[in-house]
Design a protein around this motif. Structure first.
Motif, PDB file in Angstrom:
ATOM      1  N   THR A  20       0.972  -1.115   0.053  1.00  0.00           N
ATOM      2  CA  THR A  20       0.105   0.030   0.148  1.00  0.00           C
ATOM      3  C   THR A  20       0.838   1.365  -0.013  1.00  0.00           C
ATOM      4  O   THR A  20       1.925   1.188   0.575  1.00  0.00           O
ATOM      5  CB  THR A  20      -0.906   0.078   1.281  1.00  0.00           C
ATOM      6  OG1 THR A  20      -1.641  -1.192   1.271  1.00  0.00           O
ATOM      7  CG2 THR A  20      -1.809   1.241   1.302  1.00  0.00           C
ATOM      8  N   SER A  21       0.575   2.317  -0.810  1.00  0.00           N
ATOM      9  CA  SER A  21       1.279   3.405  -0.885  1.00  0.00           C
ATOM     10  C   SER A  21       1.306   4.188   0.729  1.00  0.00           C
ATOM     11  O   SER A  21       0.294   4.156   1.274  1.00  0.00           O
ATOM     12  CB  SER A  21       0.526   4.448  -1.739  1.00  0.00           C
ATOM     13  OG  SER A  21      -0.608   4.867  -1.436  1.00  0.00           O
ATOM     14  N   VAL A  22       2.289   5.128   0.673  1.00  0.00           N
ATOM     15  CA  VAL A  22       2.343   5.829   1.942  1.00  0.00           C
ATOM     16  C   VAL A  22       1.120   6.681   2.174  1.00  0.00           C
ATOM     17  O   VAL A  22       0.462   6.824   3.567  1.00  0.00           O
ATOM     18  CB  VAL A  22       3.568   6.694   2.104  1.00  0.00           C
ATOM     19  CG1 VAL A  22       3.730   7.497   3.298  1.00  0.00           C
ATOM     20  CG2 VAL A  22       4.848   5.847   2.046  1.00  0.00           C
ATOM     21  N   ASP A  23       0.433   7.332   1.161  1.00  0.00           N
ATOM     22  CA  ASP A  23      -0.631   8.204   1.424  1.00  0.00           C
ATOM     23  C   ASP A  23      -1.767   7.140   1.574  1.00  0.00           C
ATOM     24  O   ASP A  23      -2.459   7.604   2.698  1.00  0.00           O
ATOM     25  CB  ASP A  23      -0.923   9.040  -0.062  1.00  0.00           C
ATOM     26  CG  ASP A  23       0.003   9.905  -0.184  1.00  0.00           C
ATOM     27  OD1 ASP A  23       0.579  10.237   0.842  1.00  0.00           O
ATOM     28  OD2 ASP A  23      -0.009  10.761  -1.397  1.00  0.00           O
ATOM     29  N   GLU A  24      -1.929   6.267   1.155  1.00  0.00           N
ATOM     30  CA  GLU A  24      -3.161   5.395   1.576  1.00  0.00           C
ATOM     31  C   GLU A  24      -2.773   4.738   2.853  1.00  0.00           C
ATOM     32  O   GLU A  24      -4.042   4.763   3.521  1.00  0.00           O
ATOM     33  CB  GLU A  24      -3.124   4.194   0.567  1.00  0.00           C
ATOM     34  CG  GLU A  24      -4.401   3.290   0.379  1.00  0.00           C
ATOM     35  CD  GLU A  24      -5.714   4.154  -0.004  1.00  0.00           C
ATOM     36  OE1 GLU A  24      -6.711   3.774   0.658  1.00  0.00           O
ATOM     37  OE2 GLU A  24      -5.524   5.286  -0.581  1.00  0.00           O
TER      38      GLU A  24
ATOM     39  N   LYS B 141      -1.524   6.524   5.410  1.00  0.00           N
ATOM     40  CA  LYS B 141      -2.067   7.607   6.304  1.00  0.00           C
ATOM     41  C   LYS B 141      -3.393   7.561   6.263  1.00  0.00           C
ATOM     42  O   LYS B 141      -3.979   7.644   7.554  1.00  0.00           O
ATOM     43  CB  LYS B 141      -1.349   8.685   5.763  1.00  0.00           C
ATOM     44  CG  LYS B 141       0.123   9.034   6.171  1.00  0.00           C
ATOM     45  CD  LYS B 141       0.565  10.448   5.393  1.00  0.00           C
ATOM     46  CE  LYS B 141       2.029  10.512   5.603  1.00  0.00           C
ATOM     47  NZ  LYS B 141       2.594  11.629   4.660  1.00  0.00           N
ATOM     48  N   LYS B 142      -4.137   7.375   5.132  1.00  0.00           N
ATOM     49  CA  LYS B 142      -5.657   7.289   5.302  1.00  0.00           C
ATOM     50  C   LYS B 142      -5.931   6.318   6.336  1.00  0.00           C
ATOM     51  O   LYS B 142      -6.929   6.572   7.129  1.00  0.00           O
ATOM     52  CB  LYS B 142      -5.986   7.229   3.879  1.00  0.00           C
ATOM     53  CG  LYS B 142      -6.391   8.509   3.289  1.00  0.00           C
ATOM     54  CD  LYS B 142      -7.298   8.234   1.952  1.00  0.00           C
ATOM     55  CE  LYS B 142      -6.497   9.446   0.810  1.00  0.00           C
ATOM     56  NZ  LYS B 142      -6.815   8.702  -0.534  1.00  0.00           N
TER      57      LYS B 142
ATOM     58  N   TYR C 277      -4.616   4.790   8.612  1.00  0.00           N
ATOM     59  CA  TYR C 277      -4.227   5.191  10.079  1.00  0.00           C
ATOM     60  C   TYR C 277      -5.094   6.190  10.622  1.00  0.00           C
ATOM     61  O   TYR C 277      -5.649   5.945  11.730  1.00  0.00           O
ATOM     62  CB  TYR C 277      -2.889   5.714  10.177  1.00  0.00           C
ATOM     63  CG  TYR C 277      -2.315   5.780  11.419  1.00  0.00           C
ATOM     64  CD1 TYR C 277      -2.014   4.794  12.471  1.00  0.00           C
ATOM     65  CD2 TYR C 277      -2.350   6.937  11.967  1.00  0.00           C
ATOM     66  CE1 TYR C 277      -1.615   5.053  13.581  1.00  0.00           C
ATOM     67  CE2 TYR C 277      -1.853   7.491  13.258  1.00  0.00           C
ATOM     68  CZ  TYR C 277      -1.499   6.288  13.970  1.00  0.00           C
ATOM     69  OH  TYR C 277      -1.127   6.556  15.372  1.00  0.00           O
ATOM     70  N   LYS C 278      -5.509   7.079   9.694  1.00  0.00           N
ATOM     71  CA  LYS C 278      -6.448   8.072  10.400  1.00  0.00           C
ATOM     72  C   LYS C 278      -7.902   7.338  10.457  1.00  0.00           C
ATOM     73  O   LYS C 278      -8.790   7.861  11.419  1.00  0.00           O
ATOM     74  CB  LYS C 278      -6.750   9.121   9.639  1.00  0.00           C
ATOM     75  CG  LYS C 278      -5.538  10.108   9.591  1.00  0.00           C
ATOM     76  CD  LYS C 278      -5.523  11.479   8.727  1.00  0.00           C
ATOM     77  CE  LYS C 278      -4.213  12.223   8.713  1.00  0.00           C
ATOM     78  NZ  LYS C 278      -4.138  13.100   7.752  1.00  0.00           N
TER      79      LYS C 278
END
Ligand code: SF4
Ligand code: SF4
Ligand code: FES
Length: 259
Positions: free
Chosen positions: A226-230, A232-233, A235-236
């Motif tokens: 999974t990409s870092v941006d994904e 982060k989502k 995680y939030k």
């Protein structure tokens, strides 16, 4: 002068009030003025120190931040966890990020859960003079002398139960005149107790079986790709266990629990 002219005066008064709340502390002999509301750990950072050792959880759990301090004119050395102890004026502070206590090597599987095991691995336990300094030093309010006495009596279960809250800070050992390593004796007892004396927890056995059955492999593979941006989502959006959740709490989304 503009209409906003009084503001700097207010700000100055505020600064003055804040300045009154500074207290002097001494770190390894050097004076720093720090806000009186800070813990020792935060005060060290406020003074410009970067904590690379002697700091872990910051929440009174890991035991990494054992600290000794003294007040001028006093003979007494006080102790505490730097992350839990609020600064007081004129504290002389030094941290003990690591205490080089005796640590036995053993294979817990092959050790009998009896008092003789503690006696064999830590014979110095019998040197205890019953002074109680360990109990007075413990930031977790553990009856350390109590569990050392149980170790001398050979009661493994009582040592395990009596030392359950130990965070391994080493402050008791640092002050012990008999050079005991209370926390290592205690963790030996807890390991013996958990491995040999109490019944195996069913939910833990089930979780181990699930791991061995590769129940989580798919989820781990997905996360790894999974990409870092994904991430982060994700995680939030994570459902966090409430602070006061009971032991039966489970997340609503059980897709990755291996059930
Ligand atoms: S400080 Fe050491 S000698 Fe004193 S009671 Fe504790 S274990 Fe025993
Ligand atoms: S028993 Fe010793 S090592 Fe454990 S928390 Fe108390 S002072 Fe720290
Ligand atoms: S940093 Fe973990 S107990 Fe203080």
């Amino acid at each position: 002068m503009s209409k906003t002219a009084p503001k700097p005066k207010k700000a100055a008064a505020k600064d003055k009030a804040a300045a009154k709340q500074l207290v002097p502390i001494f770190v390894m002999g050097k004076r720093y003025d720090v806000p009186d509301s800070l813990t020792i750990q935060k005060a060290l950072e406020h003074a410009g120190y970067q904590l690379v050792r002697g700091c872990g959880c910051r929440g009174g759990i890991c035991g990494a931040c054992g600290t000794v301090f003294r007040y001028p004119g006093g003979y007494r050395i006080d102790v505490g966890l730097a992350c839990q102890t609020v600064v007081q004026p004129n504290m002389y502070i030094a941290q003990i990020p690591f205490f080089p206590g005796n640590k036995a090597a053993y294979d817990i599987e092959s050790l009998p859960a009896v008092g003789a095991t503690i006696a064999a691995l830590y014979p110095e336990v019998f040197k205890c003079v019953g002074c109680g300094t360990c109990t007075r030093s413990c930031p977790m309010d553990i009856d350390v002398l109590g569990y050392i006495s149980k170790a001398i009596q050979g009661d493994v279960a009582a040592v395990a139960e009596g030392s359950f809250d130990c965070v391994m800070c080493g402050l008791c050992a640092a002050r012990c005149p008999a050079e005991e390593v209370q926390y290592n004796i205690a963790i030996l007892a807890r390991r013996l107790y958990a491995r040999h004396l109490v019944p195996q927890a069913k939910h833990l056995a089930a979780a181990v079986k699930a791991v061995e059955g590769k129940a989580f492999d798919k989820a781990i593979r997905e996360l790894k790709t999974t990409s870092v941006d994904e991430l982060k989502k994700l995680y939030k959006a994570l459902e966090v266990e409430p602070d006061m959740a009971d032991e039966f709490w489970t997340p609503k989304n059980k897709a990755h629990l291996g059930e």
